[in-house]
Design a protein around this motif. Structure first.
Motif, PDB file in Angstrom:
ATOM      1  N   SER A 113      75.431 -21.707  39.359  1.00  0.00           N
ATOM      2  CA  SER A 113      76.086 -20.406  38.765  1.00  0.00           C
ATOM      3  C   SER A 113      75.380 -19.505  38.105  1.00  0.00           C
ATOM      4  O   SER A 113      73.922 -19.752  37.959  1.00  0.00           O
ATOM      5  CB  SER A 113      76.962 -21.107  37.478  1.00  0.00           C
ATOM      6  OG  SER A 113      77.460 -19.913  36.594  1.00  0.00           O
ATOM      7  N   VAL A 114      75.511 -18.193  38.022  1.00  0.00           N
ATOM      8  CA  VAL A 114      74.875 -17.207  37.531  1.00  0.00           C
ATOM      9  C   VAL A 114      74.321 -17.428  35.943  1.00  0.00           C
ATOM     10  O   VAL A 114      73.467 -16.961  35.471  1.00  0.00           O
ATOM     11  CB  VAL A 114      75.347 -15.585  37.650  1.00  0.00           C
ATOM     12  CG1 VAL A 114      75.441 -15.340  39.328  1.00  0.00           C
ATOM     13  CG2 VAL A 114      76.688 -15.649  36.959  1.00  0.00           C
ATOM     14  N   ALA A 115      75.133 -18.242  35.476  1.00  0.00           N
ATOM     15  CA  ALA A 115      75.154 -18.545  33.935  1.00  0.00           C
ATOM     16  C   ALA A 115      73.760 -19.615  34.122  1.00  0.00           C
ATOM     17  O   ALA A 115      73.125 -19.711  32.868  1.00  0.00           O
ATOM     18  CB  ALA A 115      76.125 -19.505  33.608  1.00  0.00           C
ATOM     19  N   GLY A 116      73.049 -20.000  35.131  1.00  0.00           N
ATOM     20  CA  GLY A 116      71.849 -20.620  35.122  1.00  0.00           C
ATOM     21  C   GLY A 116      70.697 -19.618  34.811  1.00  0.00           C
ATOM     22  O   GLY A 116      69.740 -20.081  34.665  1.00  0.00           O
ATOM     23  N   THR A 117      70.863 -18.331  35.213  1.00  0.00           N
ATOM     24  CA  THR A 117      70.083 -17.306  35.332  1.00  0.00           C
ATOM     25  C   THR A 117      70.037 -16.329  34.008  1.00  0.00           C
ATOM     26  O   THR A 117      69.126 -15.864  33.316  1.00  0.00           O
ATOM     27  CB  THR A 117      70.156 -16.533  36.593  1.00  0.00           C
ATOM     28  OG1 THR A 117      69.537 -17.467  37.591  1.00  0.00           O
ATOM     29  CG2 THR A 117      68.839 -15.352  36.516  1.00  0.00           C
ATOM     30  N   TYR A 118      71.394 -15.853  33.819  1.00  0.00           N
ATOM     31  CA  TYR A 118      71.804 -15.071  32.639  1.00  0.00           C
ATOM     32  C   TYR A 118      72.282 -15.585  31.668  1.00  0.00           C
ATOM     33  O   TYR A 118      73.555 -15.914  31.819  1.00  0.00           O
ATOM     34  CB  TYR A 118      72.593 -13.830  33.418  1.00  0.00           C
ATOM     35  CG  TYR A 118      71.909 -13.286  34.806  1.00  0.00           C
ATOM     36  CD1 TYR A 118      70.930 -12.464  34.866  1.00  0.00           C
ATOM     37  CD2 TYR A 118      72.720 -13.761  35.743  1.00  0.00           C
ATOM     38  CE1 TYR A 118      70.275 -12.236  35.976  1.00  0.00           C
ATOM     39  CE2 TYR A 118      72.189 -13.347  37.065  1.00  0.00           C
ATOM     40  CZ  TYR A 118      70.938 -12.383  37.244  1.00  0.00           C
ATOM     41  OH  TYR A 118      70.346 -12.058  38.418  1.00  0.00           O
ATOM     42  N   PRO A 119      71.652 -15.664  30.469  1.00  0.00           N
ATOM     43  CA  PRO A 119      72.460 -16.300  29.458  1.00  0.00           C
ATOM     44  C   PRO A 119      73.410 -15.385  28.642  1.00  0.00           C
ATOM     45  O   PRO A 119      73.259 -14.176  28.861  1.00  0.00           O
ATOM     46  CB  PRO A 119      71.369 -16.467  28.383  1.00  0.00           C
ATOM     47  CG  PRO A 119      70.396 -15.533  28.812  1.00  0.00           C
ATOM     48  CD  PRO A 119      70.322 -15.295  30.286  1.00  0.00           C
ATOM     49  N   TYR A 120      74.513 -15.958  28.141  1.00  0.00           N
ATOM     50  CA  TYR A 120      75.613 -15.204  27.285  1.00  0.00           C
ATOM     51  C   TYR A 120      75.967 -16.171  26.097  1.00  0.00           C
ATOM     52  O   TYR A 120      75.627 -17.386  26.208  1.00  0.00           O
ATOM     53  CB  TYR A 120      76.852 -15.005  28.405  1.00  0.00           C
ATOM     54  CG  TYR A 120      77.487 -16.037  28.960  1.00  0.00           C
ATOM     55  CD1 TYR A 120      78.560 -16.912  28.308  1.00  0.00           C
ATOM     56  CD2 TYR A 120      76.883 -16.602  30.108  1.00  0.00           C
ATOM     57  CE1 TYR A 120      79.115 -17.806  28.831  1.00  0.00           C
ATOM     58  CE2 TYR A 120      77.561 -17.657  30.719  1.00  0.00           C
ATOM     59  CZ  TYR A 120      78.619 -18.281  30.076  1.00  0.00           C
ATOM     60  OH  TYR A 120      79.422 -19.457  30.682  1.00  0.00           O
ATOM     61  N   PRO A 121      76.319 -15.454  25.126  1.00  0.00           N
ATOM     62  CA  PRO A 121      76.974 -16.200  23.898  1.00  0.00           C
ATOM     63  C   PRO A 121      78.013 -17.197  24.368  1.00  0.00           C
ATOM     64  O   PRO A 121      78.915 -17.050  25.062  1.00  0.00           O
ATOM     65  CB  PRO A 121      77.521 -15.170  23.232  1.00  0.00           C
ATOM     66  CG  PRO A 121      76.722 -13.683  23.324  1.00  0.00           C
ATOM     67  CD  PRO A 121      76.355 -13.972  24.880  1.00  0.00           C
ATOM     68  N   GLY A 122      77.579 -18.322  23.968  1.00  0.00           N
ATOM     69  CA  GLY A 122      78.790 -19.577  24.130  1.00  0.00           C
ATOM     70  C   GLY A 122      78.453 -20.276  25.526  1.00  0.00           C
ATOM     71  O   GLY A 122      78.939 -21.402  25.701  1.00  0.00           O
ATOM     72  N   GLY A 123      77.440 -19.858  26.146  1.00  0.00           N
ATOM     73  CA  GLY A 123      77.070 -20.649  27.509  1.00  0.00           C
ATOM     74  C   GLY A 123      76.154 -21.703  27.400  1.00  0.00           C
ATOM     75  O   GLY A 123      76.157 -22.462  28.104  1.00  0.00           O
TER      76      GLY A 123
END
Length: 254
Positions: free
Chosen positions: A141-151
């Motif tokens: 997932s892009v979540a593995g590269t770009y952090p976001y609150p709650g991720g």
């Protein structure tokens, strides 16, 4: 020349919904036969009926290591030599900040997104290497590269998936076995419904006012990767909707 999937055998985890179900459809459409692994028997039966003779349903929870190892070691004749593995089973739970998040939900994400993926991969990889051909596709997932609150832990599990894939590539050099990390952004599936514990209203808000990717878009990208000529390895492929970009820096003001 593109790699011909005709009568090649694939295995897809999390195969009965979203990206997994779209991958089954895409692979069968390209001529492959597919072992469809998932937890919901009724959906597996429906999938197998839709692709009569081309899909073998496998009732499986990737979090159960003993069941995974036993099931994959005893696939019926003609369904055991898996050449394409799509590790799609995974989930996100909750959106709370780390200090309020549920440790039980964290553990479920780790067990599914990391441990389950590792166990399935390790069970099938020796056969691929022995036969001198194969492809491991891990859905990150892009979540593995770009952090976001709650991720928090969800993003960390997907960073693990990406890095594991790259390390597989390093280990598999010269074996004829390929490894690819697929890293989608926003995809409208049951993902948000699961994340918000079945709250359909909250899940719908995630995609409100924009056009997300569909599961077929991600399956199409996976199909492209596995049909490249055998000398081509797509290490990582990131895709997003046109209406999504990178998370801004979080700034606490006041």
């Amino acid at each position: 020349m593109p790699y011909d999937l005709t009568d090649r055998l694939a295995l897809v985890t999390g195969a009965t919904s979203g990206i997994g179900a779209a991958c089954v459809d895409a692979l069968v459409g390209a001529g492959a036969r597919v072992v469809a692994a998932a937890r919901r028997a009724d959906r597996l039966d429906a999938l197998a009926s839709r692709h009569a003779g081309r899909v073998h349903p496998l009732l499986l929870d990737v979090r159960d290591r003993a069941a995974v190892e036993a099931s994959l070691a005893t696939l019926p004749a003609g369904w055991g030599e898996v050449e394409v593995l799509v590790n799609n089973a995974g989930l996100a739970l909750g959106i709370e900040p780390a200090q309020r998040a549920s440790v039980d939900e964290w553990q479920t994400m780790i067990d599914t997104n990391c441990t389950g993926l590792v166990v399935v991969t390790r069970a099938l990889l020796p056969g691929m290497v022995e036969r001198g051909r194969g492809h491991v596709v891990n859905v990150a997932s892009v979540a593995g590269t770009y952090p976001y609150p709650g991720g928090n832990v969800y993003g960390a599990t997907k960073a693990f998936v990406r890095q594991l894939t790259l390390n597989l590539k390093a280990d598999l050099i010269g074996t004829g076995v390929r490894a690819t990390s697929i890293e989608p952004g926003m995809v409208e599936t049951e993902f948000s419904l699961v994340r918000f514990s079945g709250d359909a209203g909250k899940a719908k808000q995630v995609y409100q006012g924009m056009q997300p990717l569909g599961p077929e878009d991600v399956a199409d990208a996976i199909l492209w990767c596995v049909t490249r000529p055998p000398h081509v390895n797509v290490n990582a492929l990131e895709l997003m909707p046109e209406r999504q970009a990178f998370s801004p820096f979080a700034v606490k003001r006041g």
